[in-house]
Design a protein around this motif. Structure first.
Motif, short mmCIF file in Angstrom:
data_model
loop_
_atom_site.label_atom_id
_atom_site.label_comp_id
_atom_site.label_asym_id
_atom_site.label_seq_id
_atom_site.Cartn_x
_atom_site.Cartn_y
_atom_site.Cartn_z
N LYS A 218 6.34 -2.13 -13.34
CA LYS A 218 5.71 -3.44 -13.15
C LYS A 218 4.19 -3.34 -13.28
N ILE A 219 3.63 -2.23 -12.86
CA ILE A 219 2.20 -2.00 -13.04
C ILE A 219 1.88 -1.84 -14.53
N VAL A 220 2.77 -1.15 -15.26
CA VAL A 220 2.60 -1.03 -16.72
C VAL A 220 2.63 -2.42 -17.35
N ALA A 221 3.58 -3.26 -16.92
CA ALA A 221 3.67 -4.62 -17.43
C ALA A 221 2.41 -5.41 -17.10
N ALA A 222 1.89 -5.22 -15.91
CA ALA A 222 0.67 -5.93 -15.51
C ALA A 222 -0.50 -5.56 -16.41
N ARG A 223 -0.59 -4.29 -16.78
CA ARG A 223 -1.69 -3.87 -17.66
C ARG A 223 -1.62 -4.59 -19.00
N THR B 65 0.82 -1.21 0.00
CA THR B 65 0.00 0.00 0.00
C THR B 65 0.86 1.26 0.00
N ALA B 66 2.12 1.12 0.41
CA ALA B 66 3.10 2.22 0.40
C ALA B 66 4.48 1.58 0.40
N ASP B 67 5.51 2.38 0.25
CA ASP B 67 6.87 1.85 0.27
C ASP B 67 7.17 1.32 1.67
N LEU C 123 -6.86 -3.45 -12.12
CA LEU C 123 -5.89 -2.35 -12.02
C LEU C 123 -6.63 -1.02 -11.91
N THR C 124 -7.06 -0.71 -10.72
CA THR C 124 -7.76 0.54 -10.46
C THR C 124 -6.76 1.68 -10.29
N SER C 125 -7.28 2.90 -10.24
CA SER C 125 -6.40 4.06 -10.02
C SER C 125 -5.74 3.97 -8.64
N ASP C 126 -6.43 3.38 -7.66
CA ASP C 126 -5.85 3.23 -6.32
C ASP C 126 -4.63 2.32 -6.37
N GLU D 192 -2.72 1.74 -9.02
CA GLU D 192 -1.66 2.44 -9.74
C GLU D 192 -0.99 3.49 -8.86
N ASN D 193 -1.76 4.15 -8.02
CA ASN D 193 -1.19 5.16 -7.13
C ASN D 193 -0.27 4.55 -6.07
N MET D 194 -0.52 3.29 -5.71
CA MET D 194 0.33 2.62 -4.73
C MET D 194 1.75 2.43 -5.26
N ALA D 195 1.88 2.37 -6.59
CA ALA D 195 3.21 2.14 -7.18
C ALA D 195 4.12 3.34 -6.95
N GLY D 196 3.55 4.53 -6.88
CA GLY D 196 4.33 5.73 -6.63
C GLY D 196 5.34 6.00 -7.72
N GLU D 197 6.42 6.71 -7.35
CA GLU D 197 7.52 7.01 -8.27
C GLU D 197 8.64 6.00 -8.07
N PRO D 198 9.39 5.69 -9.13
CA PRO D 198 10.48 4.73 -8.97
C PRO D 198 11.62 5.28 -8.13
N PRO D 199 11.78 4.80 -6.89
CA PRO D 199 12.83 5.33 -6.02
C PRO D 199 14.18 4.71 -6.33
N PRO D 200 15.27 5.34 -5.87
CA PRO D 200 16.60 4.76 -6.08
C PRO D 200 16.69 3.39 -5.44
N GLY D 201 17.38 2.47 -6.11
CA GLY D 201 17.57 1.14 -5.55
C GLY D 201 16.59 0.11 -6.07
N TYR D 202 15.51 0.56 -6.68
CA TYR D 202 14.57 -0.40 -7.26
C TYR D 202 15.13 -0.82 -8.62
N SER D 203 15.36 -2.09 -8.81
CA SER D 203 15.85 -2.55 -10.12
C SER D 203 14.75 -2.43 -11.14
N SER D 204 15.15 -2.28 -12.40
CA SER D 204 14.24 -2.27 -13.55
C SER D 204 13.20 -1.17 -13.47
#
Length: 376
Positions: free
Chosen positions: A222-227, A181-183, A199-202, A204-216
């Motif tokens: 990953k949410i884009v891939a899921a869609r 639900t959050a980082d 894949l609701t807007s809620d 998608e919002n949980m994904a947030g912005e890609p922070p440093p240290g997250y691979s790929s």
């Protein structure tokens, strides 16, 4: 009840650079790769087809060209990929050979999965490799790609490959054990989400912005891939990859001792999603009129053979959607033609074994294969 990896029939596994290559030394993590190969062999032994989408060419190649310790220019990334692809393929071949498995390297770009005729060629090649018992190892063709070399593409590429080959399961091995639900590294109250059915807007919002240290590229990609995967009827799971035997850990549900993960579940199967796209395509490029015998065979679920075609209309290319008409002119089906209009006219009404003599090459026996056909 949540699924497990044991339910998969055709499986695509995405592996990121951070899993394959030690960032401190630039060397391949061979022990981890051997454990992954053991998992793949176990999948194959129980009859599952496995396709690997791998990163790591640039990471494998840069050390051998002295390109370490600094950011790389585009042409340096491509040079590193050119040497790294050889080493990467060799590593997969060596580790899977321990189980008597043959590796086939397939280099693609996103355009290969999205442009229709290249999509069909890629699908046919990978299907054939799987039927012959090989394990396709797919890598992005970084030596010729430009905008494609950026974080997140391998998640999307893996989803496009799953879509292209009608896989039923996509595994994204990550540095985190699913969607929260959050980082969870910042919010102690973040809750793990075991399953996503829409894949609701809620979400998608949980994904947030890609922070440093997250691979790929992080959870956003990953949410884009899921869609992409869910639209193709392919379920997707995000699981932690750095553990040994990461696929074996998905063979049981978490409550049974399996790995914590997040499953994204589609509303349709890969076959029904593909058929829905074909049947709903409004932009048919031509028409094939069939005889009574072919009409009866189509009703029984058979493919459309050239022998049953009596008329060809329009100007279409291989892979285009065409209408199939009954002798009285009514539409009875739609499908993806295996031949362009000019060749279709030449082989219409002829036996499949005559195709090579007529056209000068051996194409498919079917004008439209039943997997590419939707009967009304």
């Amino acid at each position: 009840m949540l699924p497990t990896l044991l339910d998969a029939r055709r499986l695509v596994v995405k592996i990121g650079s951070a899993l394959l290559v030690d960032s401190a030394t630039g060397r391949m993590r061979r022990e981890w790769l051997d454990a992954l190969a053991d998992d793949v062999a176990a999948c194959r032994k129980r009859g599952q087809e496995v396709v690997i989408v791998t990163s790591g060419a640039v990471a494998c190649g840069r050390e051998h060209l002295g390109l370490v310790g600094r950011a790389l220019r585009l042409e340096e990334k491509q040079a590193a990929a050119a040497t790294g692809q050889i080493r990467l393929a060799a590593a997969y071949q060596e580790t899977l050979a321990r189980h008597g498995l043959t590796v086939a390297q397939v280099l693609v770009t996103l355009e290969d999965t999205e442009e229709r005729r290249r999509h069909l060629n890629g699908r046919a090649t990978i299907d054939t490799l799987l039927k012959l018992g090989a394990v396709p190892v797919i890598n992005e063709n970084d030596t010729v790609a430009t905008a494609e070399i950026r974080f997140g593409d391998n998640d999307r590429l893996a989803a496009r490959v799953a879509q292209m080959i009608s896989a039923d399961t996509l595994v994204l091995l990550s540095d985190i054990d699913g969607l929260y639900t959050a980082d969870p590294r910042k919010d102690p109250d973040a809750r793990h989400i075991p399953v996503v059915q829409e894949l609701t807007s809620d979400i998608e919002n949980m994904a947030g912005e890609p922070p440093p240290g997250y691979s790929s590229g992080g959870m956003v990609t990953k949410i884009v891939a899921a869609r992409v995967a869910l639209a193709a009827g392919c379920r997707m799971v995000i699981a932690k990859g750095k553990r040994m035997n990461p696929l074996a850990a998905l063979e049981q549900r978490p409550e049974q001792g399996g790995a914590l993960c997040t499953w994204f579940l589609p509303a349709a199967s890969p076959s029904s999603a593909r058929k829905a796209w074909i049947g709903g395509n409004l932009n048919a490029h031509g028409a094939l009129t069939v005889d009574a015998g072919a009409l009866s065979a189509l009703a029984r679920g058979a493919s459309l053979l050239p022998a049953g075609v009596r008329g060809v209309e329009g100007d279409f290319e291989r892979g285009d959607v065409v209408v199939v008409k009954a002798p009285d002119g009514r539409e009875v089906a739609r499908g993806l033609t295996a031949y362009a209009a000019e060749d279709a006219r030449r082989i219409a009404g002829r036996k499949s074994h005559e195709i090579e003599e007529i056209l000068g090459y051996r194409g498919r026996d079917e004008m439209i294969h039943r997997d590419d056909l939707v009967v009304r």
